[in-house]
Design a protein around this motif. Structure first.
Motif, mmCIF file in Angstrom:
data_model
loop_
_atom_site.group_PDB
_atom_site.id
_atom_site.type_symbol
_atom_site.label_atom_id
_atom_site.label_comp_id
_atom_site.label_asym_id
_atom_site.label_seq_id
_atom_site.Cartn_x
_atom_site.Cartn_y
_atom_site.Cartn_z
ATOM 1 N N LYS A 1 -3.039 14.247 11.767
ATOM 2 C CA LYS A 1 -3.561 12.869 11.824
ATOM 3 C C LYS A 1 -2.508 11.866 11.387
ATOM 4 O O LYS A 1 -2.416 10.776 11.942
ATOM 5 C CB LYS A 1 -4.788 12.739 10.927
ATOM 6 C CG LYS A 1 -5.992 13.461 11.486
ATOM 7 C CD LYS A 1 -7.217 13.199 10.645
ATOM 8 C CE LYS A 1 -8.410 13.939 11.230
ATOM 9 N NZ LYS A 1 -9.622 13.760 10.435
ATOM 10 N N VAL B 1 -5.271 2.936 6.997
ATOM 11 C CA VAL B 1 -6.469 3.776 7.137
ATOM 12 C C VAL B 1 -7.189 3.578 8.484
ATOM 13 O O VAL B 1 -8.306 4.064 8.669
ATOM 14 C CB VAL B 1 -7.480 3.534 5.985
ATOM 15 C CG1 VAL B 1 -6.859 3.922 4.648
ATOM 16 C CG2 VAL B 1 -7.950 2.084 5.956
ATOM 17 N N GLU C 1 -14.224 8.602 9.570
ATOM 18 C CA GLU C 1 -14.049 9.514 8.445
ATOM 19 C C GLU C 1 -13.645 8.820 7.151
ATOM 20 O O GLU C 1 -13.299 9.479 6.176
ATOM 21 C CB GLU C 1 -13.011 10.583 8.807
ATOM 22 C CG GLU C 1 -13.577 11.566 9.809
ATOM 23 C CD GLU C 1 -12.584 12.607 10.230
ATOM 24 O OE1 GLU C 1 -11.405 12.502 9.842
ATOM 25 O OE2 GLU C 1 -13.005 13.530 10.951
ATOM 26 N N LEU C 2 -13.694 7.517 7.166
ATOM 27 C CA LEU C 2 -13.346 6.786 5.951
ATOM 28 C C LEU C 2 -14.574 6.763 5.032
ATOM 29 O O LEU C 2 -15.671 6.456 5.489
ATOM 30 C CB LEU C 2 -12.934 5.367 6.349
ATOM 31 C CG LEU C 2 -12.006 4.614 5.408
ATOM 32 C CD1 LEU C 2 -10.721 5.392 5.168
ATOM 33 C CD2 LEU C 2 -11.684 3.249 6.018
ATOM 34 N N GLN D 1 -8.425 6.868 10.305
ATOM 35 C CA GLN D 1 -9.604 7.461 9.683
ATOM 36 C C GLN D 1 -10.834 6.607 9.931
ATOM 37 O O GLN D 1 -11.926 7.120 10.147
ATOM 38 C CB GLN D 1 -9.402 7.590 8.168
ATOM 39 C CG GLN D 1 -8.422 8.664 7.785
ATOM 40 C CD GLN D 1 -7.923 8.391 6.384
ATOM 41 O OE1 GLN D 1 -7.023 7.592 6.185
ATOM 42 N NE2 GLN D 1 -8.545 9.034 5.398
ATOM 43 N N HIS E 1 -1.152 8.843 13.758
ATOM 44 C CA HIS E 1 -1.227 7.430 13.370
ATOM 45 C C HIS E 1 0.148 6.773 13.498
ATOM 46 O O HIS E 1 0.277 5.677 14.055
ATOM 47 C CB HIS E 1 -1.749 7.337 11.933
ATOM 48 C CG HIS E 1 -1.874 5.931 11.419
ATOM 49 N ND1 HIS E 1 -2.669 4.981 12.033
ATOM 50 C CD2 HIS E 1 -1.305 5.312 10.357
ATOM 51 C CE1 HIS E 1 -2.580 3.844 11.364
ATOM 52 N NE2 HIS E 1 -1.748 4.007 10.350
ATOM 53 N N PRO F 1 -4.787 17.115 8.348
ATOM 54 C CA PRO F 1 -4.274 15.835 7.819
ATOM 55 C C PRO F 1 -2.840 15.537 8.255
ATOM 56 O O PRO F 1 -2.504 14.374 8.532
ATOM 57 C CB PRO F 1 -4.362 16.017 6.294
ATOM 58 C CG PRO F 1 -5.424 17.046 6.097
ATOM 59 C CD PRO F 1 -5.334 17.965 7.278
ATOM 60 N N ASP G 1 -12.027 7.125 13.403
ATOM 61 C CA ASP G 1 -12.613 8.462 13.533
ATOM 62 C C ASP G 1 -13.932 8.575 12.766
ATOM 63 O O ASP G 1 -14.568 9.623 12.780
ATOM 64 C CB ASP G 1 -11.643 9.526 12.992
ATOM 65 C CG ASP G 1 -10.513 9.833 13.980
ATOM 66 O OD1 ASP G 1 -10.577 9.328 15.112
ATOM 67 O OD2 ASP G 1 -9.576 10.569 13.606
#
Ligand SMILES: [Zn+2]
Lengths: 77, 229
Positions: free
Chosen positions: B198, A10, A18-19, A13, B202, B195, A16
């Motif tokens: 992303k 994660v 956004e978690l 996220q 990652h 998504p 960013d």
């Protein structure tokens, strides 16, 4: 309890922003007691920075000249 | 004092030159853009001159050869010139022209027979069976992230690692992390969801991080490779 793998999954996220708050808190508590993950986060962030610099390019003068010539011809002057 | 009449609003006030914010905020090219839209060719040439280095860099990173990059550069500015009247100025000129260039690159890459992108080309961190990280990153990381001169060998290692990414991951990494496009723009260009973009980003970052870590580890093992403490 979060594992290192859960945390690393994660990271994007998290960085960013956004978690969800609960997940961010769980990640931060893992980081609080896991040095390898702290180091991993640091190097994950540095990766983008290093790559950006390593991939920088200079434009040769010949390309500038041929672009100028091309635009003069095509845009009519 | 009365309101300024609409349509005459491009006076050059507003931005103290010494403290120009990034272009996304200040948009210093807007004055040139207004003139170019009215058919002033020299204003368009000035817009080209202000943005071509960046556009060329994007094209070369995406396409991999000088010849292709030079052609993308020409196509990009031709498209931009032809699109000037339709461009409403919602984005800064530089972002707009950057997106045009990225689209030209992506179109060309679609036509090129890109070698089958094996997902297993992506390196991942090593975990123990319980999901803990198996090792610590090489010690050299801290030093070079902020160094002025990037080691030539590291530069090459990063270029090779980027080239070795599966194409779908390479494109996303370059467009987002190197070129700075937004997730939404990239998703739109590639026809994928945010998504999905992303997730590929990652995995690309993880793979490149492994490559850099491997580089530092191997270098650290060579005699004289470690600076000492
Ligand atoms: Zn951990």
């Amino acid at each position: 309890m979060k594992t290192c793998k859960d945390s690393i999954d994660v990271l994007l996220q998290y960085l960013d922003g956004e978690l969800p708050a609960e997940d961010a808190a769980a990640l931060e508590s893992h980081l609080g007691c896991c040095t390898p993950c702290v180091e991993f986060l640091r190097t994950y962030r540095a990766t983008t920075h290093l790559c950006k610099r390593a991939l920088a390019q200079k434009m040769p003068e010949s390309v500038t000249a041929s672009l100028d010539a091309f635009l003069k011809e095509r845009l009519g002057k | 004092m009365g309101e300024r009449p609409a349509g005459l609003t491009f006076s050059r006030h507003g931005y103290p030159l010494a403290a120009l914010p990034p272009e996304s905020d200040a948009r210093p090219l807007d004055g040139l853009l207004a003139r170019a839209r009215e058919g002033d060719l020299s204003a368009f040439e000035a817009l080209v001159a202000a943005t071509r280095e960046q556009v060329y860099g994007l094209a070369l990173r995406m396409m991999g050869t000088d010849a292709d990059a030079a052609e993308v550069l020409q196509e990009t500015y031709l498209s931009a010139y032809q699109g000037l009247s339709a461009y409403r100025g919602e984005a800064a000129f530089s972002s707009w022209v950057y997106r045009i260039a990225a689209n030209h690159c992506l179109m060309r890459l679609r036509h090129r027979k890109v070698r089958a992108a094996a997902e297993d080309a992506l390196a991942e961190p090593e975990y123990t069976p319980r999901g803990s990280l198996a090792g610590m990153p090489a010690e050299a990381w801290g030093r070079s992230a902020e160094d002025d001169a990037l080691d030539a060998e590291l530069r090459m290692a990063i270029q090779r690692a980027t080239d070795a990414l599966p194409e779908a991951h390479r494109e996303v990494f370059l467009l987002k992390d190197v070129e700075g496009l937004s997730y939404e723009d990239i998703a739109g260009m590639l026809g994928d969801s945010v998504p999905a973009i992303k997730s590929r980003l990652h995995r690309a970052r993880l793979s490149l991080r492994e490559a850099i870590d491997r580089f530092y580890n191997e270098k650290g093992l060579q005699p004289g490779g470690q600076d000492g403490i």
